[in-house]
Write a protein that holds these residues in place. Structure first.
Motif, PDB file in Angstrom:
ATOM      1  N   ALA A 135     -15.816   5.397   4.502  1.00  0.00           N
ATOM      2  CA  ALA A 135     -15.585   6.845   4.444  1.00  0.00           C
ATOM      3  C   ALA A 135     -14.169   7.159   3.971  1.00  0.00           C
ATOM      4  O   ALA A 135     -13.953   8.098   3.188  1.00  0.00           O
ATOM      5  CB  ALA A 135     -15.834   7.465   5.820  1.00  0.00           C
ATOM      6  N   THR A 136     -13.192   6.378   4.425  1.00  0.00           N
ATOM      7  CA  THR A 136     -11.809   6.577   3.972  1.00  0.00           C
ATOM      8  C   THR A 136     -11.697   6.349   2.471  1.00  0.00           C
ATOM      9  O   THR A 136     -11.027   7.106   1.754  1.00  0.00           O
ATOM     10  CB  THR A 136     -10.861   5.620   4.723  1.00  0.00           C
ATOM     11  N   SER A 195      -1.501  -2.962  -0.254  1.00  0.00           N
ATOM     12  CA  SER A 195      -2.954  -3.143  -0.266  1.00  0.00           C
ATOM     13  C   SER A 195      -3.526  -3.483   1.105  1.00  0.00           C
ATOM     14  O   SER A 195      -4.746  -3.406   1.302  1.00  0.00           O
ATOM     15  CB  SER A 195      -3.345  -4.232  -1.269  1.00  0.00           C
ATOM     16  N   ALA A 196      -2.673  -3.844   2.066  1.00  0.00           N
ATOM     17  CA  ALA A 196      -3.169  -4.157   3.409  1.00  0.00           C
ATOM     18  C   ALA A 196      -3.726  -2.924   4.108  1.00  0.00           C
ATOM     19  O   ALA A 196      -4.412  -3.060   5.130  1.00  0.00           O
ATOM     20  CB  ALA A 196      -2.052  -4.776   4.250  1.00  0.00           C
ATOM     21  N   ILE A 197      -3.473  -1.742   3.574  1.00  0.00           N
ATOM     22  CA  ILE A 197      -4.050  -0.533   4.169  1.00  0.00           C
ATOM     23  C   ILE A 197      -5.569  -0.572   4.135  1.00  0.00           C
ATOM     24  O   ILE A 197      -6.250   0.105   4.899  1.00  0.00           O
ATOM     25  CB  ILE A 197      -3.524   0.742   3.452  1.00  0.00           C
ATOM     26  N   PHE A 198      -6.143  -1.427   3.266  1.00  0.00           N
ATOM     27  CA  PHE A 198      -7.596  -1.540   3.155  1.00  0.00           C
ATOM     28  C   PHE A 198      -8.165  -2.634   4.054  1.00  0.00           C
ATOM     29  O   PHE A 198      -9.363  -2.933   3.969  1.00  0.00           O
ATOM     30  CB  PHE A 198      -7.996  -1.819   1.707  1.00  0.00           C
ATOM     31  N   ALA A 199      -7.350  -3.236   4.909  1.00  0.00           N
ATOM     32  CA  ALA A 199      -7.842  -4.302   5.786  1.00  0.00           C
ATOM     33  C   ALA A 199      -8.898  -3.743   6.740  1.00  0.00           C
ATOM     34  O   ALA A 199      -8.694  -2.690   7.355  1.00  0.00           O
ATOM     35  CB  ALA A 199      -6.691  -4.916   6.575  1.00  0.00           C
ATOM     36  N   PRO A 200     -10.022  -4.441   6.877  1.00  0.00           N
ATOM     37  CA  PRO A 200     -11.075  -3.971   7.797  1.00  0.00           C
ATOM     38  C   PRO A 200     -10.758  -4.409   9.218  1.00  0.00           C
ATOM     39  O   PRO A 200     -10.810  -5.591   9.547  1.00  0.00           O
ATOM     40  CB  PRO A 200     -12.325  -4.688   7.257  1.00  0.00           C
ATOM     41  N   LYS A 213       3.342   3.588  -3.222  1.00  0.00           N
ATOM     42  CA  LYS A 213       2.532   4.298  -4.211  1.00  0.00           C
ATOM     43  C   LYS A 213       2.160   3.350  -5.345  1.00  0.00           C
ATOM     44  O   LYS A 213       3.027   2.779  -6.008  1.00  0.00           O
ATOM     45  CB  LYS A 213       3.319   5.496  -4.756  1.00  0.00           C
ATOM     46  N   GLN A 214       0.858   3.174  -5.572  1.00  0.00           N
ATOM     47  CA  GLN A 214       0.381   2.364  -6.689  1.00  0.00           C
ATOM     48  C   GLN A 214       0.619   3.127  -7.993  1.00  0.00           C
ATOM     49  O   GLN A 214       0.312   4.312  -8.091  1.00  0.00           O
ATOM     50  CB  GLN A 214      -1.115   2.075  -6.513  1.00  0.00           C
ATOM     51  N   ARG A 233       1.005   4.920   2.448  1.00  0.00           N
ATOM     52  CA  ARG A 233       1.496   5.676   3.608  1.00  0.00           C
ATOM     53  C   ARG A 233       0.559   6.834   3.922  1.00  0.00           C
ATOM     54  O   ARG A 233       0.201   7.075   5.089  1.00  0.00           O
ATOM     55  CB  ARG A 233       2.897   6.218   3.325  1.00  0.00           C
ATOM     56  N   ASP A 234       0.138   7.546   2.898  1.00  0.00           N
ATOM     57  CA  ASP A 234      -0.737   8.693   3.128  1.00  0.00           C
ATOM     58  C   ASP A 234      -2.124   8.256   3.590  1.00  0.00           C
ATOM     59  O   ASP A 234      -2.758   8.916   4.433  1.00  0.00           O
ATOM     60  CB  ASP A 234      -0.835   9.536   1.853  1.00  0.00           C
ATOM     61  N   LEU A 235      -2.631   7.140   3.049  1.00  0.00           N
ATOM     62  CA  LEU A 235      -3.930   6.638   3.504  1.00  0.00           C
ATOM     63  C   LEU A 235      -3.848   6.134   4.945  1.00  0.00           C
ATOM     64  O   LEU A 235      -4.839   6.171   5.675  1.00  0.00           O
ATOM     65  CB  LEU A 235      -4.424   5.529   2.582  1.00  0.00           C
ATOM     66  N   ALA A 236      -2.676   5.678   5.373  1.00  0.00           N
ATOM     67  CA  ALA A 236      -2.507   5.289   6.772  1.00  0.00           C
ATOM     68  C   ALA A 236      -2.746   6.488   7.687  1.00  0.00           C
ATOM     69  O   ALA A 236      -3.366   6.362   8.755  1.00  0.00           O
ATOM     70  CB  ALA A 236      -1.108   4.717   6.992  1.00  0.00           C
TER      71      ALA A 236
END
Length: 725
Positions: free
Chosen positions: A79-80, A301-306, A324-325, A334-337
């Motif tokens: 969902a994210t 990219s670790a923000i996508f860790a499950p 920022k990519q 940061r914002d996705l966190a």
């Protein structure tokens, strides 16, 4: 029962694709599937299912293979990622592909479960240590492995630079890599030091809110012990049986931070970043998904860790633009966190000594809670900041007499100094003294940097390289001169000025090999005098207790930039670099060498520090209707022909028509109008209302894709850009 699967395929198209599910099996959303696509096959992700399709049923193709029994992407993470695809206007298939390690993007069996470990091979178990020279790391490693396999994490803690020794043993056939079910050799744990009152207050405030979403800004001066706050919070999260995610902006910060975290939590801490081998990265990602990895420490990219039991997210150095990519899927970690924390109902801690203006504005608006660490930890005092007027001074290799005197005095006391120059290479320009020619990148129309040790001219924009010419190509003169200073030239000059002192250069050139950064940082002992020369790799995160002098060169370059963010970034950089000085019991001094000592930015920093500068910049941004009080999207176009880019962007403006409360600024050439042989132009979209901008973008993107001019350019949209170049 639905038997049609909606699959996201990693192609640059904004839609999902329908396939027939295999009989008797309906893969859950988040599972990987192998599907026919065009002349070949692609690995896609199941997003949902349906009973009907816009494609006639007799034309639907069946799934070729189901690759996962259980979803790789949880419902929360999926969902994210769907939210991110909508917000950043990027195809969902490409977004989901970015979230997976490269090793999991292929139709291959999953890596074996367990921890990577080094063990003696059959040949090694028959050998004895007597065949190896005494007192060497190779023998030490062999003797440790004689007691049983050791995980890579355990070896990182026990034996510095053990991988070189392992390679030597591997070449002799004495060791091998294995997977073991449980970590070995990591039962020892270093107890936490007592927290000071400010740290204790911060830990208690956040710990009291572990059961709900709350964004916390941890605003702590350099050396105030923010990491101890993170560790204290993670301790409580792990005690609840939950997991923690810690983001750092650069791989260079990972080794030292990883050591501190593993000292506290042992094998439960796993690193996740692009510097890992793909197999190791995939194993870590899957360990996180199984819940075996209690703490994930990683870069963007670790923000996508499950993480199925995620209880806390920490974003260290939250102001850093590395989150920022800058190409492809242009997300901000940061914002996705914040998005993930809100979805899970958990706290997120954003830490920095120089918070971004966006975060400070969110504090002022009541969206974030602010926690302060106003003092350095222990007895350390803040460094003394002083401006050095370089006007009318004779500079030796870019170093003024006042700076050189301070350097001599520091070394005479047995202390260490850092000369900071945010420009790698030997010299930024190579020019002909007779005719004025200078080496220029033909693909970017920018000067090429001289890298003397490599004997190459390198473009730092497109990485094009060529050999250093023996003579001027215009007039055949052999008197080619380097102009300006890079870190390589400063290293050479300081070695000549202080021949008895070690000079350690730390930049991208010297840290390419794995473990090189740690080795360079350790090369100067804690009580040994010496000089560090470095770029922004040394600006943050590194704790050097004997470093008492920091000299910052090249300040003037940041004072006159056309980028509206330049003042914010320069202020952050100065404060972060200054923070390396005097972090232990010895006082620190910071010298800013400049030809503009009366510049308002420097005056504000000297009088009131970063907080005063941030207040001033926020007022300027509000008056100019710039972020964080406005919201931007940047439409970029590239082509061989500059006219084609401008024609496409002009067509985009026409197609968008009149837009309420959204300004379309351009088309215009980009500040860097040529890069890698392509002409570059851009169109800036700005609105005071984020929701209005987001509502307009999907429709505009659909219109722009259909423009005939779109086929003659390469174009992209960057939502919330941090780089307007």
């Amino acid at each position: 029962m639905p038997d049609i699967l909606r699959v996201a395929v990693p192609v640059p198209l904004p839609q999902l694709f329908d396939y027939l599910a295999p009989r008797g099996a309906l893969p859950a959303p988040g599972c990987r599937v192998l599907v026919p696509f065009g002349p070949g096959k692609q690995v896609g992700i199941v997003v949902g299912s349906a009973q009907t399709s816009d494609v006639p049923r007799n034309k639907l193709k069946p799934i070729s293979a189901v690759l996962d029994e259980q979803p790789l992407l949880s419902s929360e993470l999926l969902a994210t990622l769907q939210w991110a695809a909508r917000y950043y206007q990027h195809p969902l298939g490409a977004v989901l592909e970015t979230a997976l390690p490269v090793g999991l993007r292929q139709a291959k069996p999953l890596p074996l479960e367990g921890y990577r470990a080094l063990a003696l091979s059959a040949q090694g178990r028959e050998a004895t240590a007597d065949t190896l020279r005494r007192g060497t790391r190779i023998r030490e490693l062999f003797e440790r492995l004689a007691d049983g396999p050791l995980t890579y994490a355990a070896l990182d803690l026990a034996i510095p630079r053990w991988r070189d020794s392992a390679s030597a043993l591997r070449q002799r056939g004495l060791v091998e890599t294995v997977a073991i079910a449980a970590s070995a050799g990591l039962s020892v744990r270093i107890d936490a030091p007592p927290l000071n009152p400010a740290q204790d207050h911060a830990v208690k405030r956040v710990a009291a809110a572990l059961d709900r979403f709350q964004a916390w800004l941890l605003d702590g001066v350099t050396g105030s012990g923010k990491t101890e706050v993170y560790l204290g919070l993670i301790d409580q999260v792990l005690a609840r049986g939950e997991q923690a995610l810690v983001l750092v902006p650069e791989i260079g910060l990972t080794p030292q931070t990883l050591r501190r975290f593993r000292d506290r939590f042992g094998h439960r801490v796993h690193a996740l970043h692009s510097g890992l081998a793909e197999g190791e990265r995939s194993r870590t990602w899957l360990a996180a998904a199984r819940g075996d990895a209690a703490v994930i420490l990683g870069t963007r990219s670790a923000i996508f860790a499950p993480l199925p039991r995620l209880g806390l997210i920490v974003v260290d150095e939250e102001h850093d633009t590395s989150y920022k990519q800058q190409d492809g899927f242009r997300y901000c970690a940061r914002d996705l966190a914040l998005v993930r924390a809100r979805a899970l109902g958990i706290p997120v801690v954003l830490g920095s000594a120089t918070p971004s203006l966006e975060s400070l504005a969110n504090v002022a608006a009541g969206r974030y809670e602010k926690l302060e660490l106003p003092l350095r930890a222990g007895n350390a005092q803040p460094p003394q900041l002083r401006v050095v007027d370089a006007r009318r001074s004779r500079l030796a290799h870019g170093l003024g007499p006042e700076l050189l005197l301070a350097l001599r005095e520091t070394l005479a006391r047995g202390e260490q100094a850092l000369i900071f120059r945010n420009r790698r290479g030997y010299a930024p320009v190579l020019f002909c003294h007779d005719c004025g020619w200078h080496a220029e990148c033909e693909r970017c129309a920018k000067p090429m940097t001289l890298h003397r040790q490599r004997g190459r001219l390198v473009c730092h924009h497109c990485e094009a390289q060529r050999r250093v010419p023996a003579q001027c190509p215009e007039c055949n003169c052999t008197h080619l001169m380097p102009q300006g200073q890079g870190t390589e030239r400063l290293e050479e000059a300081l070695s000549e000025l202080f021949p008895q002192m070690p000079v350690v250069r730390i930049d991208r050139e010297t840290t390419r090999r794995r473990g090189a950064l740690e080795a360079l940082l350790d090369s100067l002992g804690p009580h040994q005098p010496g000089i560090y020369v470095g770029t922004q790799m040394l600006a943050k995160g590194h704790d050097l207790p004997n470093l008492t002098l920091v000299a910052i060169l090249g300040v003037d370059e940041g004072l006159h930039s056309i980028d509206f963010r330049a003042s914010e970034r320069l202020g952050q950089l100065i404060v972060q670099v200054a923070g390396r000085a005097g972090r232990a019991s010895k006082p620190g001094t910071v010298l800013l060498q400049t030809h503009h000592p009366d510049h308002p930015l420097l005056a504000i920093l000297l009088r009131g520090g970063h907080r005063a500068l941030a207040r001033n910049l926020l007022e300027e941004r509000r008056a100019a209707e710039l972020p964080p009080f406005a919201h931007l999207a940047l439409l970029r176009a590239e082509a061989k022909d500059a006219d084609a880019t401008l024609e496409f962007l002009a067509a985009c403006v026409t197609a968008a028509g009149q837009a309420d409360d959204i300004a379309l600024l351009g088309p215009m050439p980009a500040p860097m109008p040529l890069r890698a042989g392509l002409a570059r132009s851009q169109l800036l979209l700005s609105s005071l209302d984020r929701a209005r901008l987001q509502a307009a973008l999907p429709g505009w993107m659909e219109l722009w894709r259909q423009l005939p001019a779109a086929r003659r350019v390469r174009w992209s949209l960057d939502v919330d850009p941090v780089d307007l170049y």
